[in-house]
Scaffold this motif. Structure first.
Motif, PDB file in Angstrom:
ATOM      1  N   VAL A 180       0.852  -1.187   0.000  1.00 44.44           N
ATOM      2  CA  VAL A 180       0.000   0.000   0.000  1.00 44.44           C
ATOM      3  C   VAL A 180       0.887   1.235   0.000  1.00 44.44           C
ATOM      4  N   THR A 181       0.529   2.208  -0.815  1.00 41.06           N
ATOM      5  CA  THR A 181       1.271   3.461  -0.877  1.00 41.06           C
ATOM      6  C   THR A 181       0.655   4.482   0.072  1.00 41.06           C
ATOM      7  N   ILE A 182       1.465   4.976   1.004  1.00 40.44           N
ATOM      8  CA  ILE A 182       1.042   6.054   1.886  1.00 40.44           C
ATOM      9  C   ILE A 182       1.426   7.375   1.210  1.00 40.44           C
ATOM     10  N   PRO A 183       0.468   8.238   0.911  1.00 36.39           N
ATOM     11  CA  PRO A 183       0.809   9.472   0.189  1.00 36.39           C
ATOM     12  C   PRO A 183       1.564  10.455   1.084  1.00 36.39           C
ATOM     13  N   ARG A 207      -2.494  12.295   6.864  1.00 36.18           N
ATOM     14  CA  ARG A 207      -2.953  12.714   8.187  1.00 36.18           C
ATOM     15  C   ARG A 207      -3.664  11.566   8.882  1.00 36.18           C
ATOM     16  N   SER A 208      -3.718  11.626  10.193  1.00 31.27           N
ATOM     17  CA  SER A 208      -4.515  10.663  10.947  1.00 31.27           C
ATOM     18  C   SER A 208      -5.974  10.782  10.532  1.00 31.27           C
ATOM     19  N   GLY A 209      -6.621   9.657  10.340  1.00 37.27           N
ATOM     20  CA  GLY A 209      -8.009   9.649   9.907  1.00 37.27           C
ATOM     21  C   GLY A 209      -8.181   9.560   8.415  1.00 37.27           C
ATOM     22  N   MET A 210      -7.094   9.750   7.634  1.00 40.80           N
ATOM     23  CA  MET A 210      -7.198   9.606   6.180  1.00 40.80           C
ATOM     24  C   MET A 210      -7.588   8.173   5.841  1.00 40.80           C
ATOM     25  N   LYS A 211      -8.438   8.015   4.827  1.00 37.23           N
ATOM     26  CA  LYS A 211      -8.970   6.705   4.469  1.00 37.23           C
ATOM     27  C   LYS A 211      -8.449   6.288   3.097  1.00 37.23           C
TER      28      LYS A 211
END
Length: 323
Positions: free
Chosen positions: A258-261, A265-269
């Motif tokens: 999975v790529t984390i952009p 931010r916390s809560g990003m889906k």
């Protein structure tokens, strides 16, 4: 002899549906059944609600009773009392024994019931056309399964305790074991139908069905919303700020990248398409990002936090709070 208000006995309105009457009866039966009730008047109350149910769940008895109730109301008797039904009040009606009455049940009913329907539910000395016939009642129970069972389907054995009526018309509990096939993709709140596993029918009619309400046990990683699954994915501050590639487990057992952009931010889906519950329209797996802070438990870690603070002097996460 008092006129009996069968609707009040069950706590339903006169226009109550058959389903309303069944639900009201079951609720009262759970409270007053002599095998389980601690109420002092349980026997009398159980006879009263049995009598009311016998009349109100029979279409012709109910119609005739309503006609008689209207007649009594027009008579204006203040205490609801009357000696006998008026001649011809029951013209056009034919009654049969109620759906759940055993051979001796009507013998326990009131004088009022006997004066209207006869001691065995007939037409005050009239005859019956034939034995009572009705499909058995459906039963409901709950079954808890694992998320893995919901994903892949499974076969399970279920032990249930059910109330049955013996040959003397007395209720008793029996234990039975059923084989249950759980379809892949079943969701919480759905029902699995087991045909013919409800109460037996009357007069040779088919038994009712058993409906199992599906409950899915809590999972350590995933929670369910409809067809979709949600998982909290912890990421480091560095991964969130600079972006990263991380490995994530999926409900089916596979590991995916999975790529984390950058600037997450916390809560990003993040969505993994069609990695949720299977079905005609498969659900998705949603990853909810949660930034996890490394502990400042070493000189190097504390120095890194101090360097970060010096590098970002204008950063104020509370700037939108006002004051």
């Amino acid at each position: 002899m008092d006129f009996k208000d069968y609707y009040s006995a069950l706590g339903v309105a006169r226009d109550a549906s058959d389903d309303d009457i069944r639900k009201a009866y079951r609720k009262l039966a759970r409270k007053y059944h002599p095998d389980v009730s601690k109420e002092a008047d349980a026997d009398a109350k159980m006879r009263e609600i049995n009598e009311a149910r016998d009349v109100l769940q029979d279409k012709e008895k109910r119609a005739a009773y309503d006609q008689l109730a209207d007649h009594v109301a027009r008579g204006g008797s203040p205490d609801g009392g009357f000696r006998q039904p008026p001649p011809g009040w029951d013209e056009g009606f034919e009654f049969h024994r109620g759906p759940n009455a055993g051979p001796a049940d009507h013998a326990d009913f009131s004088e009022f019931f006997s004066s209207i329907f006869g001691n065995r539910g007939g037409m005050g000395g009239g005859t019956q056309r034939g034995p009572y016939r009705e499909r058995g009642e459906d039963h409901h129970a709950a079954i808890e399964i694992s998320l893995e069972d919901a994903l892949h389907g499974a076969e399970r054995q279920l032990s249930l305790r059910a109330q049955e009526i013996d040959e003397q018309g007395r209720p008793h509990l029996v234990n039975r074991t059923l084989d249950v096939k759980i379809p892949a993709g079943v969701r919480p709140g759905q029902y699995i139908r087991l045909a013919g596993q409800g109460l037996p029918g009357h007069g040779g009619e088919a038994a009712g069905d058993l409906y199992l309400e599906v409950r899915i046990a809590p999972h350590k990683l995933y929670r369910i919303e409809g067809h979709d699954l949600y998982m909290t994915l912890p990421v480091t501050p560095t991964e969130a700020a600079l972006g990263a590639h991380v490995t994530v487990p999926t409900p089916a057992g596979a590991q995916v990248d999975v790529t984390i952009p950058k600037g997450a931010r916390s809560g990003m889906k993040l969505r993994l398409k069609e990695r949720g519950l299977p079905g005609k329209t498969p659900g998705h797996l949603y990853l909810l990002l949660e930034i996890a802070l490394p502990p400042a438990d070493s000189d190097a870690a504390r120095a890194a936090y101090e360097a970060l603070a010096k590098a970002t002097p204008s950063f104020n996460p509370r700037q939108n709070l006002g004051g």
